[in-house]
Design an enzyme around this catalytic site. Structure first.
Site, PDB file in Angstrom:
ATOM      1  N   GLY A  49     -43.722 -13.522 -12.216  1.00 33.73           N
ATOM      2  CA  GLY A  49     -44.248 -13.516 -13.554  1.00 33.73           C
ATOM      3  C   GLY A  49     -45.551 -13.235 -13.731  1.00 33.73           C
ATOM      4  O   GLY A  49     -46.140 -12.488 -14.468  1.00 33.73           O
ATOM      5  N   CYS A  50     -46.250 -14.152 -13.017  1.00 37.71           N
ATOM      6  CA  CYS A  50     -47.790 -13.957 -13.123  1.00 37.71           C
ATOM      7  C   CYS A  50     -48.290 -12.475 -12.406  1.00 37.71           C
ATOM      8  O   CYS A  50     -49.381 -11.881 -12.728  1.00 37.71           O
ATOM      9  CB  CYS A  50     -48.360 -15.184 -12.173  1.00 37.71           C
ATOM     10  SG  CYS A  50     -47.952 -16.929 -12.870  1.00 37.71           S
ATOM     11  N   THR A  51     -47.555 -12.271 -11.272  1.00 34.85           N
ATOM     12  CA  THR A  51     -47.962 -10.615 -10.809  1.00 34.85           C
ATOM     13  C   THR A  51     -47.644  -9.702 -11.924  1.00 34.85           C
ATOM     14  O   THR A  51     -48.797  -9.050 -12.153  1.00 34.85           O
ATOM     15  CB  THR A  51     -47.255 -10.493  -9.626  1.00 34.85           C
ATOM     16  OG1 THR A  51     -47.254 -11.629  -8.475  1.00 34.85           O
ATOM     17  CG2 THR A  51     -47.469  -9.166  -8.981  1.00 34.85           C
TER      18      THR A  51
END
Length: 155
Positions: free
Chosen positions: A46-48
């Site tokens: 998700g953060c990527t």
């Protein structure tokens, strides 16, 4: 209960290390608008996705007078690896003691897979040229968030 910032509040100041272990302060952006977003962990799916969305929209955001800064509890070395792997061209800042996360209300209780846990609350703030909170968005989604932010800001 975690304190939540509201539009019009003075943005909490910070000075944190970036991926190259250089100090970056909110004061460095005085006179410009800046998007400060908080994410749980570098190199997670998700953060990527979220970081790459900011990367892919950075030119339009910059053209609209907006800089972007990402903050997580990760150490600078992990941030450097993440930045280099994903070709990120905006500062990623390290907040290992979570003081800045807490000051922005981006650390606390949240729901994850139906359970209440304590952790980073994915949040985005737009800070105006005078250091005031223009937008405060909590519990944002990793996917589609940058598009929504651009729509909210008419970018």
């Amino acid at each position: 209960m975690t304190t939540r910032l509201q539009p019009g509040d003075t943005a909490p100041s910070f000075t944190l290390l970036d991926a190259d272990e250089k100090e970056v302060s909110l004061a460095d952006y005085r006179g410009r608008r800046v998007v400060v977003y908080f994410y749980p962990a570098a190199s997670t799916p998700g953060c990527t996705k979220q970081a790459c969305d900011f990367r892919d929209n950075l030119a339009e955001l910059n053209d609209a007078g907006l800089d972007v800064v990402g903050i997580s509890p990760d150490k600078p070395a992990k941030l450097a690896k993440f930045r280099d792997k994903e070709g990120l061209t905006f500062p990623l800042l390290s907040d290992p003691d979570r003081a800045t996360l807490e000051a922005y209300g981006a650390f606390g209780e949240k729901k994850m897979y139906g359970k209440t846990v304590t952790g980073v609350i994915r949040s985005t703030f737009v800070i105006d040229a005078e250091g005031k909170v223009e937008e405060a968005q909590y519990n944002v989604r990793a996917t589609g968030h940058v598009a929504k932010l651009r729509k909210d800001l008419a970018v």
